[in-house]
Motif scaffolding. Structure first.
Motif, PDB file in Angstrom:
ATOM      1  N   GLN A  53       0.741  -1.181  -0.120  1.00 31.28           N
ATOM      2  CA  GLN A  53      -0.106   0.072  -0.168  1.00 31.28           C
ATOM      3  C   GLN A  53       0.736   1.089  -0.030  1.00 31.28           C
ATOM      4  O   GLN A  53       1.206   1.792   0.898  1.00 31.28           O
ATOM      5  CB  GLN A  53      -0.880   0.082   1.165  1.00 31.28           C
ATOM      6  CG  GLN A  53      -2.013  -1.211   1.236  1.00 31.28           C
ATOM      7  CD  GLN A  53      -3.076  -1.221   2.253  1.00 31.28           C
ATOM      8  OE1 GLN A  53      -2.745  -1.159   3.404  1.00 31.28           O
ATOM      9  NE2 GLN A  53      -4.144  -0.677   1.850  1.00 31.28           N
ATOM     10  N   PHE A  54       1.645   1.505  -1.264  1.00 26.37           N
ATOM     11  CA  PHE A  54       2.537   2.777  -1.336  1.00 26.37           C
ATOM     12  C   PHE A  54       1.796   3.984  -0.780  1.00 26.37           C
ATOM     13  O   PHE A  54       0.568   4.324  -1.089  1.00 26.37           O
ATOM     14  CB  PHE A  54       2.456   2.864  -2.876  1.00 26.37           C
ATOM     15  CG  PHE A  54       3.714   3.699  -3.198  1.00 26.37           C
ATOM     16  CD1 PHE A  54       4.919   3.424  -3.063  1.00 26.37           C
ATOM     17  CD2 PHE A  54       3.236   4.946  -3.833  1.00 26.37           C
ATOM     18  CE1 PHE A  54       5.943   4.355  -3.591  1.00 26.37           C
ATOM     19  CE2 PHE A  54       4.435   5.731  -4.202  1.00 26.37           C
ATOM     20  CZ  PHE A  54       5.662   5.354  -4.208  1.00 26.37           C
ATOM     21  N   LYS A  55       2.453   4.658   0.115  1.00 19.94           N
ATOM     22  CA  LYS A  55       1.909   5.717   0.731  1.00 19.94           C
ATOM     23  C   LYS A  55       2.986   6.761   1.026  1.00 19.94           C
ATOM     24  O   LYS A  55       4.159   6.396   1.067  1.00 19.94           O
ATOM     25  CB  LYS A  55       1.040   5.042   2.176  1.00 19.94           C
ATOM     26  CG  LYS A  55       2.097   4.319   3.083  1.00 19.94           C
ATOM     27  CD  LYS A  55       1.501   3.845   4.241  1.00 19.94           C
ATOM     28  CE  LYS A  55       2.327   3.039   5.332  1.00 19.94           C
ATOM     29  NZ  LYS A  55       2.736   1.870   4.377  1.00 19.94           N
ATOM     30  N   GLY A  56       2.460   8.115   1.386  1.00 21.56           N
ATOM     31  CA  GLY A  56       3.411   8.975   1.754  1.00 21.56           C
ATOM     32  C   GLY A  56       3.629   8.984   3.427  1.00 21.56           C
ATOM     33  O   GLY A  56       3.068   8.361   4.090  1.00 21.56           O
ATOM     34  N   SER A  57       4.693   9.463   3.818  1.00 20.01           N
ATOM     35  CA  SER A  57       4.945   9.490   4.940  1.00 20.01           C
ATOM     36  C   SER A  57       4.974  10.991   5.690  1.00 20.01           C
ATOM     37  O   SER A  57       5.637  11.832   5.420  1.00 20.01           O
ATOM     38  CB  SER A  57       6.599   9.275   5.271  1.00 20.01           C
ATOM     39  OG  SER A  57       6.708   7.971   4.807  1.00 20.01           O
ATOM     40  N   TYR A 112       3.800  11.355  -6.450  1.00 19.78           N
ATOM     41  CA  TYR A 112       2.786  10.074  -6.655  1.00 19.78           C
ATOM     42  C   TYR A 112       1.615  10.239  -6.021  1.00 19.78           C
ATOM     43  O   TYR A 112       1.356  11.319  -5.413  1.00 19.78           O
ATOM     44  CB  TYR A 112       3.616   8.751  -6.088  1.00 19.78           C
ATOM     45  CG  TYR A 112       4.959   8.521  -6.475  1.00 19.78           C
ATOM     46  CD1 TYR A 112       5.206   7.713  -7.654  1.00 19.78           C
ATOM     47  CD2 TYR A 112       6.001   8.677  -5.601  1.00 19.78           C
ATOM     48  CE1 TYR A 112       6.392   7.593  -7.756  1.00 19.78           C
ATOM     49  CE2 TYR A 112       7.519   8.387  -6.035  1.00 19.78           C
ATOM     50  CZ  TYR A 112       7.322   8.012  -7.043  1.00 19.78           C
ATOM     51  OH  TYR A 112       8.830   7.638  -7.613  1.00 19.78           O
ATOM     52  N   LEU A 113       0.679   9.387  -6.391  1.00 17.90           N
ATOM     53  CA  LEU A 113      -0.492   9.365  -5.580  1.00 17.90           C
ATOM     54  C   LEU A 113      -1.522  10.666  -6.037  1.00 17.90           C
ATOM     55  O   LEU A 113      -2.044  11.093  -5.129  1.00 17.90           O
ATOM     56  CB  LEU A 113      -0.504   9.025  -4.341  1.00 17.90           C
ATOM     57  CG  LEU A 113       0.221   7.571  -4.094  1.00 17.90           C
ATOM     58  CD1 LEU A 113       0.259   7.509  -2.540  1.00 17.90           C
ATOM     59  CD2 LEU A 113      -0.290   6.575  -4.933  1.00 17.90           C
ATOM     60  N   GLU A 144       1.583  16.546   0.634  1.00 22.28           N
ATOM     61  CA  GLU A 144       2.998  16.121   0.445  1.00 22.28           C
ATOM     62  C   GLU A 144       3.790  16.795  -0.340  1.00 22.28           C
ATOM     63  O   GLU A 144       4.907  17.054  -0.285  1.00 22.28           O
ATOM     64  CB  GLU A 144       2.722  14.472   0.254  1.00 22.28           C
ATOM     65  CG  GLU A 144       4.044  13.691   0.126  1.00 22.28           C
ATOM     66  CD  GLU A 144       4.525  13.438   1.604  1.00 22.28           C
ATOM     67  OE1 GLU A 144       5.354  14.073   2.110  1.00 22.28           O
ATOM     68  OE2 GLU A 144       3.931  12.397   2.281  1.00 22.28           O
ATOM     69  N   ALA A 145       3.426  17.151  -1.685  1.00 22.36           N
ATOM     70  CA  ALA A 145       4.020  17.598  -2.740  1.00 22.36           C
ATOM     71  C   ALA A 145       4.496  18.899  -2.426  1.00 22.36           C
ATOM     72  O   ALA A 145       5.609  19.424  -2.570  1.00 22.36           O
ATOM     73  CB  ALA A 145       3.270  17.657  -3.920  1.00 22.36           C
ATOM     74  N   THR A 172      13.423  20.134 -10.219  1.00 24.44           N
ATOM     75  CA  THR A 172      12.435  19.395 -10.976  1.00 24.44           C
ATOM     76  C   THR A 172      11.816  18.682 -10.020  1.00 24.44           C
ATOM     77  O   THR A 172      12.041  18.012  -9.062  1.00 24.44           O
ATOM     78  CB  THR A 172      13.333  18.457 -11.842  1.00 24.44           C
ATOM     79  OG1 THR A 172      14.113  19.060 -12.747  1.00 24.44           O
ATOM     80  CG2 THR A 172      12.418  17.598 -12.594  1.00 24.44           C
ATOM     81  N   PHE A 173      10.198  18.614 -10.425  1.00 24.04           N
ATOM     82  CA  PHE A 173       9.125  17.857  -9.755  1.00 24.04           C
ATOM     83  C   PHE A 173       8.828  16.947 -10.624  1.00 24.04           C
ATOM     84  O   PHE A 173       8.229  17.239 -11.828  1.00 24.04           O
ATOM     85  CB  PHE A 173       8.215  18.983  -9.449  1.00 24.04           C
ATOM     86  CG  PHE A 173       7.075  18.200  -8.739  1.00 24.04           C
ATOM     87  CD1 PHE A 173       7.231  17.494  -7.464  1.00 24.04           C
ATOM     88  CD2 PHE A 173       5.920  17.902  -9.291  1.00 24.04           C
ATOM     89  CE1 PHE A 173       6.039  16.773  -6.861  1.00 24.04           C
ATOM     90  CE2 PHE A 173       4.778  17.293  -8.998  1.00 24.04           C
ATOM     91  CZ  PHE A 173       4.919  16.770  -7.530  1.00 24.04           C
ATOM     92  N   TYR A 174       8.799  15.632 -10.418  1.00 24.48           N
ATOM     93  CA  TYR A 174       8.262  14.448 -11.107  1.00 24.48           C
ATOM     94  C   TYR A 174       6.762  13.965 -10.630  1.00 24.48           C
ATOM     95  O   TYR A 174       6.822  13.888  -9.439  1.00 24.48           O
ATOM     96  CB  TYR A 174       9.349  13.234 -11.076  1.00 24.48           C
ATOM     97  CG  TYR A 174      10.751  13.628 -11.744  1.00 24.48           C
ATOM     98  CD1 TYR A 174      11.181  13.376 -12.872  1.00 24.48           C
ATOM     99  CD2 TYR A 174      11.656  14.099 -10.898  1.00 24.48           C
ATOM    100  CE1 TYR A 174      12.167  13.759 -13.533  1.00 24.48           C
ATOM    101  CE2 TYR A 174      12.947  14.434 -11.171  1.00 24.48           C
ATOM    102  CZ  TYR A 174      13.224  14.107 -12.590  1.00 24.48           C
ATOM    103  OH  TYR A 174      14.459  14.394 -13.027  1.00 24.48           O
ATOM    104  N   SER A 175       5.974  14.032 -11.534  1.00 23.43           N
ATOM    105  CA  SER A 175       4.281  13.592 -11.047  1.00 23.43           C
ATOM    106  C   SER A 175       4.530  12.085 -11.739  1.00 23.43           C
ATOM    107  O   SER A 175       4.315  12.236 -13.228  1.00 23.43           O
ATOM    108  CB  SER A 175       3.510  14.406 -11.453  1.00 23.43           C
ATOM    109  OG  SER A 175       2.236  13.832 -11.179  1.00 23.43           O
ATOM    110  N   THR A 176       4.472  11.072 -11.133  1.00 23.01           N
ATOM    111  CA  THR A 176       4.222   9.684 -11.590  1.00 23.01           C
ATOM    112  C   THR A 176       2.685   9.241 -11.451  1.00 23.01           C
ATOM    113  O   THR A 176       2.467   9.241 -10.293  1.00 23.01           O
ATOM    114  CB  THR A 176       5.230   8.760 -11.227  1.00 23.01           C
ATOM    115  OG1 THR A 176       6.828   9.318 -11.442  1.00 23.01           O
ATOM    116  CG2 THR A 176       5.160   7.382 -11.708  1.00 23.01           C
TER     117      THR A 176
END
Length: 606
Positions: free
Chosen positions: A185-189, A255-256, A301-302, A319-323
């Protein structure tokens, strides 16, 4: 007579007579289980996916020369080695992780036997990954398995199986196939938000600044209640340093559907970094990732990540990556997004770039046990490739202490996922990967281990302890009272975190309003900002960037960290580990002292 190699989904013995005819008809290969897991804790079968539900399969081919890449990585990252800083090129790395041709041929023949054409395949630059889209009905046939829709107790849904099989002759040619047995369950911290205009503690100050007895620098007393860019510059001895070297760069992964809002960034700069006003970051989309600029879509988070990493490192290009990709989905809305952990999509993308950022922070992760070991090893190997190319990777160590800081034993997630449901400290991934720098959390001045939540830390169950931390970790374990938490952790595992930074009550802007936020999702981008400044020191003197940090920070640069000796990381019904003198699994080696580190990262005189 010639006997061909055994490839594909058929075991074929070819006898090349003068006429070229086959001596015997093809014989089907027996399937053998490649990977199996116990029904995962917290997940129950919810139903059956539609046969035409689309799955994006990622097939990892072996990397037979990875041990050579790893040797290069440690040599170019060791400050006492004559090759220190001699990072590899993109092409050199790709050569070292490329599979053997017979593995490529075997997988291609197997895919062709199921009617999959070359034009339907996407290969990584090194050809060590093959990606394809197939309906679940075909995936089940290929993998001799049955997929189910699984539902978690929190309402998430995924399409997975608990085992899959391959023709026996293919096992040596395939390391891993996902999504199959991954129930992460990929999640932010991040921790609880405090709206600053409702509970604005930034005004709570004493009249006099004081000297931090640990770092020896002067710190404004307001930093005990609200963390700003100035606080971090004071705490970490970076006041007055202005980066200027060409070729530097810093990056944040998103992410997310966490979007980095530029208007919020400008508000943050006006509040804390006015010299950065009207500057911004480069946005790069990965797999169709978006970055909506509607204020209502701004991600906490971002926002936290970009405001502090880029604010601390300004004017270094950012650079900011949005996946794209959110593994949980609702099974009743057709074919939804349902992929692997999205950081592998980001890895594919970043490894294909000629010049990735030199310092990158990620504030997301999983419980290690929910990621199949085969997959964790391959993802970790991807991080090693970036390190060999001169990229420093920081990952948040997590906010669950030694596993879960939930005070209610009934809802704690501190149990093994192997069917035994045994009590166990739960390490986090990718923080447990030995090729990244895991960042724990501190609070207040003088700094102590954070207490409003708990700095993730412990010992990996997948990865052995690397040589670079053997001395520091062995010393810590030797000082533990005999039998402490016996059986709850792996004393021979890779230990984390490696370092720490402030991680509570960071003042950011979200949807136009100031808030206070914390978590190791704050400490990781803050540390990445300091690393970007250190890279500037090296680049300005014509030296290569730092790259993979851990061999340096556990040796030559160890004295450049402020040792944190107070606090602990509770979890799983225990007080967890204690912060103590030297390295500990709460705050690692401590927090950075930029003033010292900028000297320690340079070559010895003469």
């Amino acid at each position: 007579m010639r006997i061909s190699s055994i490839t594909g989904s058929l075991c074929v013995i070819v006898v090349a007579l003068f006429t070229g005819s086959l001596a015997a008809p093809p014989k089907p290969c027996a399937s053998k289980v490649k990977e199996a897991v116990a029904p995962p804790r917290g997940w129950i079968k919810h139903g059956t996916p539609a046969p035409d539900h689309t799955i994006v399969l990622r097939i990892g081919l072996p990397q037979p020369d990875f041990h050579i890449l790893e040797k290069h990585l440690y040599e170019v990252s060791d400050p006492y080695h004559h090759r220190y800083g001699a990072h590899l090129s993109k092409e050199e790395v790709e050569t070292l992780v490329a599979p053997h041709q017979n593995s490529i041929d075997a997988v291609d023949e197997w895919l062709a036997s199921h009617g999959i054409k070359e034009s339907e395949l996407v290969r990584s630059p090194a050809k060590d990954w093959v990606t394809l889209k197939v309906p679940v009905s075909l995936a089940e046939k290929m993998l001799d398995t049955t997929y189910q829709v699984w539902e978690h107790t929190n309402g998430d849904h995924i399409v997975r199986t608990t085992s899959y099989s391959l023709p026996e002759n293919l096992h040596e040619h395939i390391d891993v196939i996902q999504p199959t047995t991954m129930f992460g369950q990929f999640k932010g911290s991040k921790s609880t938000i405090v709206w600053a205009d409702e509970n604005d503690v930034s005004a709570v100050q004493s009249s006099e600044p004081f000297v931090d007895p640990v770092s020896g620098v002067v710190v404004d007393p307001s930093c005990n209640t609200t963390i700003t860019i100035t606080c971090l510059q004071q705490l970490y001895n970076a006041i007055g340093f202005i980066p200027s070297a060409p070729g530097n760069s810093v990056g944040i992964t998103g992410y997310l559907e966490e979007f980095a809002n530029i208007q919020d960034l400008q508000s943050f700069y006006a509040d804390q970094r006015p010299d950065a006003l009207n500057s911004s970051f480069t946005f790069l989309s990965v797999k169709g990732g978006l970055n909506s600029q509607n204020l209502s879509d701004a991600g906490v988070e971002a926002g936290l990540d970009v405001q502090f990493a880029f604010g601390l490192s300004h004017p270094i290009p950012a650079t900011f990556y949005s996946t794209a990709g959110r593994p949980p989905f609702k099974p009743d809305i057709g074919t939804p997004t349902d992929t692997n952990e999205p950081y592998t999509d980001w890895l594919d993308f970043i490894l294909s770039q000629e010049k990735p950022p030199l310092s990158i922070s990620t504030s997301y992760g999983d419980d290690e046990q929910t990621v199949p070991k085969s997959f964790a090893l391959r993802a970790c190997a991807g991080f090693a490739q970036l390190g060999a190319r001169g990229v420093s990777l920081m990952f948040a160590s997590g906010d669950g202490g030694v596993g879960d800081n939930d005070p209610n034993p009934a809802t704690q997630q501190c149990f093994t996922n192997d069917g035994r449901n045994a009590t166990r400290f739960i390490p986090g991934f990718p923080a447990s990967c030995p090729f990244v720098t895991a960042v724990g959390g501190t609070t207040r001045v003088p700094e102590v281990a954070v207490s409003r939540f708990f700095s993730g830390g412990g010992f990996s169950d997948f990865f052995a302890r690397p040589a670079y931390q053997e001395q520091a970790v062995s010393s810590y374990l030797a000082a533990l009272p005999k039998g402490t938490y016996k059986g709850l952790f792996n004393p021979n595992g890779r230990a984390f975190p490696d370092v720490a930074a402030q991680s509570d009550r960071f003042r950011i802007f979200l949807s136009g309003r100031p808030i206070l936020i914390g978590g190791t999702s704050a400490s990781s981008p803050a540390f990445a900002g300091i690393v970007a400044l250190l890279n500037d020191v090296r680049l300005s003197k014509g030296l290569p960037p730092l790259g993979f940090l851990n061999p340096l920070i556990y040796s030559k640069a160890a004295s450049g960290f402020n040792d944190i000796t107070i606090g602990h990381n509770s979890g799983c019904g225990t007080t967890g580990f204690n912060a103590t003198q030297g390295w500990d699994p709460v705050t690692g080696l401590g927090t950075p002292n930029f003033g010292k580190l900028k000297e320690l990262i340079l070559p010895f005189p003469g």
